[in-house]
Design an enzyme around this catalytic site. Structure first.
Site, short mmCIF file in Angstrom:
data_model
loop_
_atom_site.label_atom_id
_atom_site.label_comp_id
_atom_site.label_asym_id
_atom_site.label_seq_id
_atom_site.Cartn_x
_atom_site.Cartn_y
_atom_site.Cartn_z
N ARG A 253 -24.94 49.93 64.48
CA ARG A 253 -24.48 49.95 65.77
C ARG A 253 -22.34 49.80 65.45
O ARG A 253 -22.72 49.08 64.85
CB ARG A 253 -24.19 48.78 66.74
CG ARG A 253 -25.49 49.77 67.71
CD ARG A 253 -25.57 50.82 68.28
NE ARG A 253 -26.94 50.88 69.52
CZ ARG A 253 -27.97 51.52 69.33
NH1 ARG A 253 -28.00 52.12 67.81
NH2 ARG A 253 -28.99 51.83 70.16
N GLU A 282 -18.09 55.38 71.19
CA GLU A 282 -18.68 57.02 70.89
C GLU A 282 -18.99 57.61 71.97
O GLU A 282 -18.59 56.83 73.02
CB GLU A 282 -20.63 56.86 70.54
CG GLU A 282 -20.52 56.12 69.04
CD GLU A 282 -22.22 56.30 68.54
OE1 GLU A 282 -22.71 56.65 69.28
OE2 GLU A 282 -22.44 55.88 67.82
N HIS A 300 -24.19 60.58 65.11
CA HIS A 300 -24.86 59.41 65.29
C HIS A 300 -26.46 59.96 65.16
O HIS A 300 -26.92 60.46 66.14
CB HIS A 300 -24.81 59.24 66.39
CG HIS A 300 -25.37 57.49 66.31
ND1 HIS A 300 -25.09 56.64 67.78
CD2 HIS A 300 -26.96 57.36 66.32
CE1 HIS A 300 -26.20 55.45 67.48
NE2 HIS A 300 -27.32 55.38 66.94
#
Length: 346
Positions: A253, A282, A300
C-alpha cells in the site's frame, strides 16, 4: 421491510466481473442477492435506513470499486449499517478502506481474500525487482526517444545483490520463492514473528536487528498491510538506514512508505531506483516521481489478471456462503481473529 422469501439479504456492493455464475451457485439457494445501485453516498445511506430497500441486509460483499460512488466503508457508513448486518466480505487482501475497528464494535465481522492474490502480486514484485536492478525502465525510455543506451549506469545481476523482504505473509513468501529462483545472493526478511515454515535460505531478522538488515540490503521489497501502526513504516529513518544505492519496491500500500522521504532519497542519490505499484493517493501519482527515469511506475497492477480477479471474487463469496451456512467464514481479518478465539473459549 421484510425479506424476499424470508432468505437473508446479501448486498453486492461493487463490481463482480468474472464470478457471475458463482454468485448463483454459492448463494442462489440460501440468500436473496441484491446489487447496490446507489449513485451517491447520501443515497446509499438513505437506503440503509429502517424503511430503505437495504434495511434487512445480513451480509455485504464489498469491492473497492464501490468507493467511486459511495466512498470507503468508514465509521460513518459502518455506524449506519442496519443492526441485521453481521458480515462484510471484502474482495481484496488489503482492507484499509474498511474501518474494521468500528465494525468490531458493532459486532460485524470482516473477511478479506488472502491467498487469492499471492501469485499475481508476487509476479508484479518480481517484475519491479528485475526492472530496477537491470534499469529496464530507463533503458526503454531511452530507446523510445532514439537514444539507444545513452546515459545508463552499470546494472547488476540479481546473484550479486541482497534482497530484503518486509513482511513475509502469503505474497511475501511467494515472491521470496520467485526471487530465489533467479537467484539472489541472499534473501533476508523481517516479520513480526519468525515464520515457522520459511525455508532455510530465508534469513530472519527480528525487530531488534532491523537496522542490521537494512545495512545489508540492496533491494527492499515492501509487503506489509496498511494499518494505523504501519502507516509511514518505511520512514526517513528506514530509508536512510539502507545501503547507499539501494532500491525500494512496493506492491503493498502506498501509505506504508513515506513518499516524501522516498523522493528525497531518489533526488539526492541515496536510492538508485524504485519500483512502485501503489501510491498514497490513488489514482493520483505524485508528479515528482515522474521526473525520475530510474523509477518504474505501475498503476496498481498487482492483481490485474483474470485468474486472480476471479479467485478473489469467489473467495469473498465463499466467505459469505460459509457464514450463512456455518456461522463463520474462514478469512477473518487479523483484528477480528482475537475476538473469535475469545468466543471459542466461552
Amino acid at each position: 421491510m421484510s425479506n424476499f422469501n424470508q432468505l437473508p439479504m446479501v448486498l453486492i456492493c461493487g463490481d463482480i466481473v468474472w464470478a457471475h455464475d458463482e454468485v448463483v451457485r454459492l448463494l442462489g439457494s440460501i440468500a436473496t442477492v441484491v446489487r447496490v445501485d446507489s449513485q451517491t453516498r447520501a443515497e446509499f445511506l438513505s437506503q440503509l435506513e429502517e424503511k430503505g430497500k437495504f434495511a434487512d441486509t445480513v451480509c455485504i460483499y464489498r469491492h473497492n470499486s464501490s468507493a467511486d460512488r459511495i466512498g470507503v466503508f468508514d465509521k460513518e457508513i459502518i455506524d449506519k449499517l442496519p443492526s441485521s448486518v453481521k458480515w462484510i466480505a471484502h474482495n481484496g487482501a488489503g482492507y484499509d478502506q474498511i474501518d474494521v475497528h468500528a465494525a468490531k464494535d458493532r459486532g460485524i465481522r470482516v473477511s478479506n481474500t488472502p491467498g487469492a492474490v499471492d501469485e499475481a502480486t508476487a509476479i508484479t514484485a518480481l517484475y519491479l525487482l528485475i526492472a530496477t536492478i537491470r534499469q529496464y525502465t530507463r533503458a526503454e525510455l531511452s530507446a523510445r526517444v532514439g537514444k539507444w543506451k545513452n546515459n545508463l549506469e552499470p546494472a547488476h545481476d540479481p546473484s550479486a545483490l541482497t534482497l530484503s523482504i518486509l513482511g513475509l505473509g502469503g505474497i511475501g513468501m511467494r515472491f521470496a520463492h520467485m526471487a530465489h529462483a533467479l537467484p539472489m545472493k541472499r534473501i533476508l526478511y523481517h516479520n513480526r514473528n519468525k515464520v515457522d515454515n520459511a525455508p532455510g535460505w530465508l534469513e530472519y531478522y527480528p525487530k531488534e536487528r532491523l537496522g542490521e538488515m537494512l545495512k545489508e540490503t540492496d533491494v527492499l521489497s515492501v509487503h506489509i498491510p496498511l494499518r494505523a501502526d504501519t502507516e509511514g513504516y518505511v520512514s526517513e529513518g528506514v530509508i536512510r538506514g539502507l545501503k547507499q544505492n539501494a532500491r525500494i519496491i512496493n506492491t503493498a500500500r502506498g501509505k506504508v512508505v513515506d513518499e516524501e522521504a522516498l523522493i528525497r532519497a531518489l533526488a539526492d542519490g541515496h536510492l538508485s531506483a524504485a519500483g512502485l505499484d501503489v501510491y498514497p493517493n490513488e489514482p493520483t501519482i505524485n508528479a515528482r516521481l515522474l521526473e525520475f527515469p530510474q523509477v518504474t511506475l505501475l498503476p496498481h497492477m498487482g492483481t490485474e489478471t483474470e485468474e486472480s480477479q476471479r479467485g478473489m471474487e469467489v473467495r469473498a463469496l465463499t466467505n459469505l456462503k460459509d457464514f450463512l451456512e456455518k456461522g463463520a467464514g474462514k478469512d477473518l481479518v487479523i483484528e477480528h481473529k482475537a475476538v473469535e478465539r475469545l468466543v471459542a473459549k466461552l
